[in-house]
Design a protein around this motif. Structure first.
Motif, short mmCIF file in Angstrom:
data_model
loop_
_atom_site.label_atom_id
_atom_site.label_comp_id
_atom_site.label_asym_id
_atom_site.label_seq_id
_atom_site.Cartn_x
_atom_site.Cartn_y
_atom_site.Cartn_z
N SER A 26 17.04 6.77 29.63
CA SER A 26 16.81 6.66 31.07
C SER A 26 15.33 6.84 31.37
CB SER A 26 17.62 7.73 31.82
OG SER A 26 17.06 9.02 31.62
N PHE A 27 14.92 6.35 32.53
CA PHE A 27 13.52 6.50 32.93
C PHE A 27 13.15 7.99 33.00
CE2 PHE A 27 12.91 2.26 35.44
CZ PHE A 27 13.29 1.55 34.31
N LEU A 28 14.07 8.82 33.51
CA LEU A 28 13.80 10.25 33.60
C LEU A 28 13.65 10.86 32.21
CD1 LEU A 28 13.39 12.76 35.32
CD2 LEU A 28 15.88 13.01 35.45
N GLN A 29 14.54 10.52 31.30
CA GLN A 29 14.44 11.03 29.93
C GLN A 29 13.12 10.62 29.30
OE1 GLN A 29 17.55 9.66 27.30
NE2 GLN A 29 16.66 10.63 25.50
N ARG A 30 12.72 9.37 29.50
CA ARG A 30 11.47 8.86 28.94
C ARG A 30 10.27 9.67 29.41
NH1 ARG A 30 10.74 4.22 26.68
NH2 ARG A 30 12.44 2.82 26.26
N LYS A 41 2.00 23.30 32.08
CA LYS A 41 3.11 23.51 32.99
C LYS A 41 3.55 22.15 33.53
CE LYS A 41 3.73 26.46 37.11
NZ LYS A 41 3.00 27.36 38.00
N ARG A 42 4.87 21.96 33.65
CA ARG A 42 5.41 20.72 34.22
C ARG A 42 6.44 21.07 35.28
NH1 ARG A 42 8.35 17.22 29.84
NH2 ARG A 42 9.22 19.24 29.40
N VAL A 43 6.57 20.18 36.26
CA VAL A 43 7.63 20.32 37.24
C VAL A 43 8.06 18.92 37.68
CG1 VAL A 43 6.11 20.47 39.29
CG2 VAL A 43 8.39 21.53 39.34
N CYS A 55 17.27 18.01 34.55
CA CYS A 55 16.05 18.72 34.17
C CYS A 55 16.32 20.18 33.84
CB CYS A 55 15.02 18.62 35.30
SG CYS A 55 14.44 16.93 35.55
N LYS A 56 17.13 20.83 34.65
CA LYS A 56 17.46 22.24 34.40
C LYS A 56 18.12 22.42 33.05
CE LYS A 56 17.87 23.48 39.26
NZ LYS A 56 18.80 23.79 40.36
N ARG A 58 17.52 20.88 30.48
CA ARG A 58 16.48 20.69 29.47
C ARG A 58 15.33 21.68 29.65
NH1 ARG A 58 19.70 17.02 30.24
NH2 ARG A 58 20.27 15.48 28.70
N ASN A 59 15.57 22.72 30.45
CA ASN A 59 14.58 23.78 30.70
C ASN A 59 13.27 23.25 31.27
OD1 ASN A 59 16.26 25.96 29.82
ND2 ASN A 59 15.87 25.28 27.72
N VAL A 60 13.37 22.25 32.12
CA VAL A 60 12.21 21.70 32.82
C VAL A 60 12.29 22.18 34.26
CG1 VAL A 60 11.01 19.60 33.57
CG2 VAL A 60 12.13 19.68 31.31
N ASP A 61 11.20 22.76 34.76
CA ASP A 61 11.16 23.26 36.13
C ASP A 61 11.40 22.12 37.11
OD1 ASP A 61 10.59 25.74 35.07
OD2 ASP A 61 8.48 25.70 35.61
N VAL A 62 12.07 22.45 38.21
CA VAL A 62 12.44 21.45 39.22
C VAL A 62 12.20 22.00 40.61
CG1 VAL A 62 14.32 20.07 40.19
CG2 VAL A 62 14.27 20.51 37.75
N ILE A 63 11.71 21.15 41.48
CA ILE A 63 11.68 21.42 42.91
C ILE A 63 12.59 20.37 43.53
CG2 ILE A 63 10.33 21.45 45.04
CD1 ILE A 63 7.87 22.13 43.27
N ILE A 64 13.66 20.82 44.15
CA ILE A 64 14.55 19.87 44.83
C ILE A 64 14.32 20.03 46.33
CG2 ILE A 64 16.54 21.42 44.82
CD1 ILE A 64 18.18 18.70 44.27
N HIS A 65 14.22 18.91 47.02
CA HIS A 65 13.88 18.94 48.44
C HIS A 65 14.60 17.81 49.16
CE1 HIS A 65 11.21 15.37 48.54
NE2 HIS A 65 11.08 15.63 47.25
#
Length: 177
Positions: A26-30, A41-43, A55-56, A58-65
């Protein structure tokens, strides 16, 4: 820091573009694989609950809005990364982008806070772009609906273009075709 821009509505695409696949990914996985280990740091900034959960896991920080504009996404990412010396804004819809090009951007960064870098192929320039601290105030106060390109256009003399080896890296996917 790296802000992964995943807040688009995929209107022209017709379905959630983040999970569209190219060569089985997927584009997100890529983009998560592409940016892994390059930045301190990534978000991922998204309005999509499925992407946030992905993302969660895969232990990737996320901001959902649920804000409506690109300027909101940029502001949220900038606020999250404010303690970083620079912020790369990376879209999810450039599936041909290479790790080598992101490394070139990162390595060209000047820690003096005035860096303003973007990728280019010849005279065509595009995102992703990397902004030094000197631009954080502008990033947080973009006009409604505008993105980082607004700042780049306002500071053309300060922009350093980092050349990619393949023009397809700058191609962003808007439709299935």
């Amino acid at each position: 820091g790296c802000v992964i821009m995943a807040s688009g509505k995929s209107v022209r695409f017709g379905e959630n573009k983040l999970f569209a696949e190219l060569d089985g990914k997927s584009f997100l996985q890529r983009v998560l694989e592409l940016t892994e280990g390059i930045f301190t740091k990534r978000v991922v900034v998204t309005r999509n609950a499925e992407a946030a959960e992905y993302c969660k896991q895969r232990n990737v920080d996320v901001i959902i809005h649920d804000f409506p504009y690109r300027s909101d996404t940029v502001r949220l990412g900038t606020e999250y990364m404010e303690n970083m010396d620079g912020i790369l804004f990376c879209p999810c819809d450039q599936p041909m982008l290479s790790r080598e090009s992101l490394l070139k951007l990162r390595n060209a960064f000047s820690f003096e806070g005035k860096s303003l870098l973007r990728l280019a192929y010849g005279k065509k320039s595009a995102m992703p772009a990397l902004f030094g601290k000197a631009y954080y105030r502008e990033l947080k106060n973009l006009p409604e609906g505008k993105g980082g390109a607004f700042i780049l256009r306002n500071h053309l003399m300060d922009v350093e273009e980092i050349q990619v080896s393949d023009e397809w890296e700058l191609f962003d996917v808007d439709t299935k075709e």
